[in-house]
Design a protein around this motif. Sequence first.
Motif, PDB file in Angstrom:
ATOM      1  N   GLY A 135       0.809  -1.214   0.000  1.00 17.43           N
ATOM      2  CA  GLY A 135       0.000   0.000   0.000  1.00 17.43           C
ATOM      3  C   GLY A 135       0.839   1.259   0.000  1.00 17.43           C
ATOM      4  N   VAL A 136       1.923   1.258   0.762  1.00 15.55           N
ATOM      5  CA  VAL A 136       2.808   2.425   0.792  1.00 15.55           C
ATOM      6  C   VAL A 136       3.434   2.640  -0.582  1.00 15.55           C
ATOM      7  CG1 VAL A 136       4.932   3.375   1.779  1.00 15.55           C
ATOM      8  CG2 VAL A 136       3.254   2.267   3.269  1.00 15.55           C
ATOM      9  N   ALA A 137       3.822   1.555  -1.241  1.00 14.78           N
ATOM     10  CA  ALA A 137       4.390   1.669  -2.588  1.00 14.78           C
ATOM     11  C   ALA A 137       3.371   2.246  -3.569  1.00 14.78           C
ATOM     12  CB  ALA A 137       4.876   0.298  -3.066  1.00 14.78           C
ATOM     13  N   LEU A 138       2.131   1.820  -3.447  1.00 13.14           N
ATOM     14  CA  LEU A 138       1.076   2.371  -4.301  1.00 13.14           C
ATOM     15  C   LEU A 138       0.881   3.859  -4.046  1.00 13.14           C
ATOM     16  CD1 LEU A 138      -1.644  -0.452  -4.151  1.00 13.14           C
ATOM     17  CD2 LEU A 138      -0.307   0.240  -6.159  1.00 13.14           C
ATOM     18  N   MET A 139       0.970   4.267  -2.778  1.00 16.15           N
ATOM     19  CA  MET A 139       0.782   5.679  -2.450  1.00 16.15           C
ATOM     20  C   MET A 139       1.960   6.520  -2.923  1.00 16.15           C
ATOM     21  SD  MET A 139      -2.216   5.693  -1.380  1.00 16.15           S
ATOM     22  CE  MET A 139      -2.247   7.472  -1.106  1.00 16.15           C
ATOM     23  N   GLU A 140       3.156   5.928  -2.977  1.00 14.06           N
ATOM     24  CA  GLU A 140       4.308   6.631  -3.550  1.00 14.06           C
ATOM     25  C   GLU A 140       4.041   6.941  -5.025  1.00 14.06           C
ATOM     26  OE1 GLU A 140       8.387   8.066  -4.134  1.00 14.06           O
ATOM     27  OE2 GLU A 140       7.093   7.843  -2.374  1.00 14.06           O
ATOM     28  N   GLU A 141       3.511   5.956  -5.733  1.00 20.54           N
ATOM     29  CA  GLU A 141       3.172   6.169  -7.144  1.00 20.54           C
ATOM     30  C   GLU A 141       2.041   7.178  -7.289  1.00 20.54           C
ATOM     31  OE1 GLU A 141       1.750   3.575 -11.081  1.00 20.54           O
ATOM     32  OE2 GLU A 141       2.207   2.570  -9.187  1.00 20.54           O
ATOM     33  N   ALA A 142       1.042   7.062  -6.435  1.00 18.40           N
ATOM     34  CA  ALA A 142      -0.092   7.988  -6.478  1.00 18.40           C
ATOM     35  C   ALA A 142       0.363   9.417  -6.202  1.00 18.40           C
ATOM     36  CB  ALA A 142      -1.162   7.566  -5.470  1.00 18.40           C
ATOM     37  N   PHE A 143       1.323   9.570  -5.285  1.00 21.49           N
ATOM     38  CA  PHE A 143       1.825  10.907  -4.988  1.00 21.49           C
ATOM     39  C   PHE A 143       2.446  11.543  -6.228  1.00 21.49           C
ATOM     40  CE2 PHE A 143       5.291  13.764  -3.718  1.00 21.49           C
ATOM     41  CZ  PHE A 143       4.554  14.724  -3.034  1.00 21.49           C
ATOM     42  N   GLY A 144       3.237  10.767  -6.952  1.00 24.57           N
ATOM     43  CA  GLY A 144       3.845  11.292  -8.161  1.00 24.57           C
ATOM     44  C   GLY A 144       2.815  11.751  -9.181  1.00 24.57           C
ATOM     45  N   ASN A 145       1.735  10.986  -9.288  1.00 24.32           N
ATOM     46  CA  ASN A 145       0.699  11.327 -10.262  1.00 24.32           C
ATOM     47  C   ASN A 145      -0.179  12.491  -9.807  1.00 24.32           C
ATOM     48  OD1 ASN A 145       1.508   9.243 -11.982  1.00 24.32           O
ATOM     49  ND2 ASN A 145       0.184   7.742 -10.961  1.00 24.32           N
ATOM     50  N   CYS A 146      -0.550  12.485  -8.536  1.00 21.58           N
ATOM     51  CA  CYS A 146      -1.490  13.501  -8.026  1.00 21.58           C
ATOM     52  C   CYS A 146      -0.821  14.849  -7.795  1.00 21.58           C
ATOM     53  CB  CYS A 146      -2.130  13.025  -6.722  1.00 21.58           C
ATOM     54  SG  CYS A 146      -3.218  11.594  -6.883  1.00 21.58           S
ATOM     55  N   SER A 147       0.419  14.830  -7.331  1.00 14.51           N
ATOM     56  CA  SER A 147       1.091  16.087  -6.973  1.00 14.51           C
ATOM     57  C   SER A 147       1.530  16.891  -8.184  1.00 14.51           C
ATOM     58  CB  SER A 147       2.302  15.798  -6.092  1.00 14.51           C
ATOM     59  OG  SER A 147       3.306  15.101  -6.817  1.00 14.51           O
ATOM     60  N   LYS A 148       1.727  16.179  -9.306  1.00 14.69           N
ATOM     61  CA  LYS A 148       2.184  16.838 -10.535  1.00 14.69           C
ATOM     62  C   LYS A 148       3.473  17.631 -10.291  1.00 14.69           C
ATOM     63  CE  LYS A 148      -2.489  17.220 -12.491  1.00 14.69           C
ATOM     64  NZ  LYS A 148      -3.224  16.576 -11.396  1.00 14.69           N
ATOM     65  N   GLY A 149       4.366  17.040  -9.497  1.00 15.45           N
ATOM     66  CA  GLY A 149       5.656  17.661  -9.243  1.00 15.45           C
ATOM     67  C   GLY A 149       5.670  18.690  -8.141  1.00 15.45           C
ATOM     68  N   LYS A 150       4.546  18.878  -7.466  1.00 17.91           N
ATOM     69  CA  LYS A 150       4.475  19.872  -6.393  1.00 17.91           C
ATOM     70  C   LYS A 150       4.589  19.188  -5.030  1.00 17.91           C
ATOM     71  CE  LYS A 150       1.901  23.042  -9.331  1.00 17.91           C
ATOM     72  NZ  LYS A 150       0.647  23.824  -9.543  1.00 17.91           N
ATOM     73  N   GLY A 151       4.409  19.945  -3.963  1.00 10.47           N
ATOM     74  CA  GLY A 151       4.759  19.462  -2.640  1.00 10.47           C
ATOM     75  C   GLY A 151       3.752  18.564  -1.954  1.00 10.47           C
ATOM     76  N   PHE A 152       2.505  18.580  -2.407  1.00 11.25           N
ATOM     77  CA  PHE A 152       1.458  17.816  -1.740  1.00 11.25           C
ATOM     78  C   PHE A 152       0.624  17.042  -2.763  1.00 11.25           C
ATOM     79  CE2 PHE A 152       2.319  21.474   1.030  1.00 11.25           C
ATOM     80  CZ  PHE A 152       2.578  20.829   2.234  1.00 11.25           C
ATOM     81  N   PHE A 153      -0.115  16.058  -2.276  1.00 12.75           N
ATOM     82  CA  PHE A 153      -1.058  15.362  -3.160  1.00 12.75           C
ATOM     83  C   PHE A 153      -2.007  16.377  -3.801  1.00 12.75           C
ATOM     84  CE2 PHE A 153       0.138  11.725  -0.509  1.00 12.75           C
ATOM     85  CZ  PHE A 153       0.142  10.680  -1.417  1.00 12.75           C
ATOM     86  N   GLY A 154      -2.356  17.404  -3.038  1.00 12.58           N
ATOM     87  CA  GLY A 154      -3.267  18.436  -3.532  1.00 12.58           C
ATOM     88  C   GLY A 154      -2.602  19.513  -4.353  1.00 12.58           C
ATOM     89  N   GLY A 155      -1.312  19.384  -4.618  1.00 14.98           N
ATOM     90  CA  GLY A 155      -0.599  20.394  -5.408  1.00 14.98           C
ATOM     91  C   GLY A 155       0.272  21.267  -4.524  1.00 14.98           C
TER      92      GLY A 155
END
Length: 237
Positions: free
Chosen positions: A136-156
Amino acid sequence: MASGEVKVLGTWASQFAMRPRIALNIKSVDYEFIEEKNLLEEKSQLLLQSNPVHKKVPVLFHGDNKPICESLIILQYIDETWSSGPPILPSDPYDRATARFWAAYLDDKWYPAVKSLGIAEGDEAKKTAMAQVEEGVALMEEAFGNCSKGKGFFGGDEIGYLDIAFGSFLGWLRVVEKFNGAKLIDEAKTPGLADWAERLCSHAAVKDVMPDADKLAEFAMIVVAKIRGLGLAAHSL
C-alpha cells in the motif's frame, strides 16, 4: 451549544478524528475539540446519540447541534460549508475522483492491513500483514507522483483531501515502524512520500494535532492487550 458553533468529538489518538481538525485549521475555522475519554471502556451518550449507526468518532457538530459523521464525509462538508477558504477537494472532476478513490482505498483496504499487523500473532501472520502494508505504501508513492504533478502535496501547492486522508495515518505508521523494526517511508524506497511527510507534519494546520509517536506507542500497547484479551472489535477503536 449555540447555533453556528463548531465542535469535533473525537479522541487524541484517532487518525480519523485528526482529519476534520486539519481541515478546519486549513479553513481557519475556530472549533472546540471534545475528547471522548473512555472509548475503550464505555462510549459516551453524546457519541451514541450523535452517531447511533456506527458509534464511532469523529462527529462534527455545526449549527443547531447537527451531527455529521464519518471523517471523509466530514471533510467534504467542511469544504462545501466554508468554501471561501482554501479548497480541500480538487476543482477538476477527474482529480477529485482520483483523490476520493485513493482515500477510499486507504480506509477500506490498506488500513485493515495496518490493523492486522498491529494485532498479528506469529511470524507468518506478521509477515503477511507487513507485505500488504508495504504494498500500500508503494502504491501511495506512485499515487503521490501522479497527483502532486511535481508539487509538494497530493493536492498540489497546498494540503488537500488526500493529504489529510493519508497524512492522518503518519503517527500510527511510526508506531508500526517502531514495533516491527522496519522503515515504511524513507528516502531510499519512497523518496516522494518521505519529503511529503516532512512537509505535512511541519505544516501549521497539522503540527499541533499530530500525536506524539511515543505516546501513541504506549496507547497502542493498551489497545492491543484489550483486543487480544477481551475480543474487542478493532474497527471500533
